[in-house]
Design an enzyme around this catalytic site. Structure first.
Site, short mmCIF file in Angstrom:
data_model
loop_
_atom_site.label_atom_id
_atom_site.label_comp_id
_atom_site.label_asym_id
_atom_site.label_seq_id
_atom_site.Cartn_x
_atom_site.Cartn_y
_atom_site.Cartn_z
N CYS A 92 -11.62 6.67 -8.20
CA CYS A 92 -10.97 7.90 -7.54
C CYS A 92 -9.38 8.57 -8.83
O CYS A 92 -8.91 7.50 -8.95
CB CYS A 92 -10.48 7.92 -6.88
N ARG A 125 -10.19 16.02 -3.56
CA ARG A 125 -8.90 15.84 -2.57
C ARG A 125 -7.84 16.45 -2.30
O ARG A 125 -6.91 16.46 -2.47
CB ARG A 125 -8.88 14.31 -2.22
N CYS A 180 8.10 -2.32 -5.18
CA CYS A 180 7.73 -2.34 -6.54
C CYS A 180 8.83 -2.00 -7.65
O CYS A 180 9.56 -1.38 -7.02
CB CYS A 180 7.10 -1.12 -6.55
N CYS A 202 8.45 4.69 -10.70
CA CYS A 202 8.08 6.50 -10.90
C CYS A 202 9.48 7.54 -9.40
O CYS A 202 9.66 7.06 -8.36
CB CYS A 202 6.04 6.32 -9.53
N CYS A 208 -12.08 0.87 -1.30
CA CYS A 208 -11.20 1.99 -1.89
C CYS A 208 -9.87 1.35 -1.64
O CYS A 208 -9.40 1.04 -1.24
CB CYS A 208 -10.94 3.67 -2.19
N CYS A 226 8.68 7.69 -5.92
CA CYS A 226 8.09 7.50 -5.18
C CYS A 226 9.11 6.27 -4.26
O CYS A 226 10.39 5.50 -4.76
CB CYS A 226 7.03 6.22 -6.01
N CYS A 275 -9.12 2.64 2.04
CA CYS A 275 -8.29 2.87 0.87
C CYS A 275 -7.54 1.84 1.59
O CYS A 275 -6.90 2.42 1.85
CB CYS A 275 -7.84 4.14 0.36
#
Length: 327
Positions: free
Chosen positions: A202, A274, A67, A71, A142, A74, A111
């Site tokens: 979400c 959640r 990616c 972040c 999702c 991550c 998801c």
């Protein structure tokens, strides 16, 4: 002997649903005595949900690693030296088989996550078949594919997507400490595209990022003041991964995490709250308090993208102990 009773002042009426929350109001909820806060959240939970039912979602990474975002939490970022390698996208057959397995284990929602800044049109086209076939299995669908361009949300909706996940991560004034490759407003723009396409939202965040309580309240404030509020709100407790900038962050006290669940329930009364990343590290008693405080959804399966999650048997055993049933 007369037993002394401590009375806590309660608001005369609930917070009006149409009214925006203020930072001061959310902080005041955090500051309530712990047991009083959990009690209030449990009351609100029972006004809108069956407290014996828990929504089960399974999350699968259809494209792992590589990616371009930075972040700080991550391990999939190319900016961090971690053990996660750049992997090709899963095939449609692999994704559908994973969805079948999730459904057989009791999940009601599937998801799909991908480590992109946002999907290129060619990448998105490959996911549309996945969405269609997973939807055909009778599962809610999702996706969390990052920032969306104009028209992409509509394509996902037409393919049968039910929910799009795009987290705010943290409070606006903490955001630049965690991510530098995208702006907070970019996230809000994608949420606007998702709503505009008629998809359910979400949207949640992460705690344990070395943020202050005021910043935790700021995150909840932003979520609560989205109009309409998100249908699902994942609350993640940071899973520290070697090689990421947030490895070594100060661990959040367990009571503060439960407080966050309770405040989320009070300010987002009709949303599914959640328990997400970090649940494997939570003792059963802590999870039980989270359910009491208003959590009514979990990620269900042995892995969340690249980090561990309690296995299905452990979750089933805990749910049996607590008298909880899948939604």
């Amino acid at each position: 002997m007369t037993q002394a009773t401590i009375q806590f002042q309660r608001p005369a009426t609930p917070h009006p649903e149409s009214a925006l929350w203020s930072q001061q109001e959310v902080e005041a909820l955090y500051d309530l005595p712990f047991m009083e806060l959990v009690f209030r959240a449990a009351e609100v939970h029972r006004q809108h949900f069956d407290p014996s039912r828990v929504q089960l979602s399974t999350l699968v990474s259809i494209k792992t690693g590589g990616c371009p975002e930075d972040c700080g939490y991550c391990p999939q970022s190319v900016h961090h030296e971690t053990a996660v390698e750049n992997q090709p996208m899963m095939t449609v057959d692999e994704v559908v088989e994973a969805a079948r397995h999730a459904k057989a284990n009791g999940a009601g929602r599937f998801c799909m996550g991908a480590a992109w800044r946002g999907p290129k049109d060619a990448d998105l086209e490959k996911t549309l078949d996945m969405v269609q076939q997973v939807k055909a299995l009778g599962l809610q669908t999702c996706a969390t594919f990052g920032l969306l361009k104009d028209g992409q949300a509509e394509k996902l909706k037409d393919a049968g997507l039910d929910y799009y996940n795009h987290n705010l991560d943290t409070a606006p004034d903490k955001y630049a400490d965690i991510i530098q490759t995208r702006e907070y407003e970019d996230r809000l723009a994608t949420l606007g595209k998702v709503r505009g396409a008629g998809l359910s939202v979400c949207c949640g965040g992460i705690v344990g990022l070395n943020e202050t309580r005021e910043q935790r309240a700021g995150l909840i404030l932003q979520l609560a003041n989205l109009d309409p509020q998100p249908e699902s709100v994942p609350v993640n407790n940071l899973v520290q991964v070697t090689g990421t900038p947030l490895d070594g962050a100060e661990s959040l006290d367990w009571t503060e995490f439960v407080r966050t669940i309770a405040v989320a329930r009070l300010t987002l009364p009709k949303s599914y709250i959640r328990l997400s990343a970090g649940r494997r590290e939570m003792p059963e008693a802590m999870q039980a308090l989270c359910f009491l405080a208003g959590a009514n959804s979990i990620f269900y399966g042995d892995k969340l993208l690249t980090t561990g999650n309690p296995d299905v048997d452990a979750d089933r055993a805990l749910m049996d102990k607590l008298g909880l049933q899948p939604l």
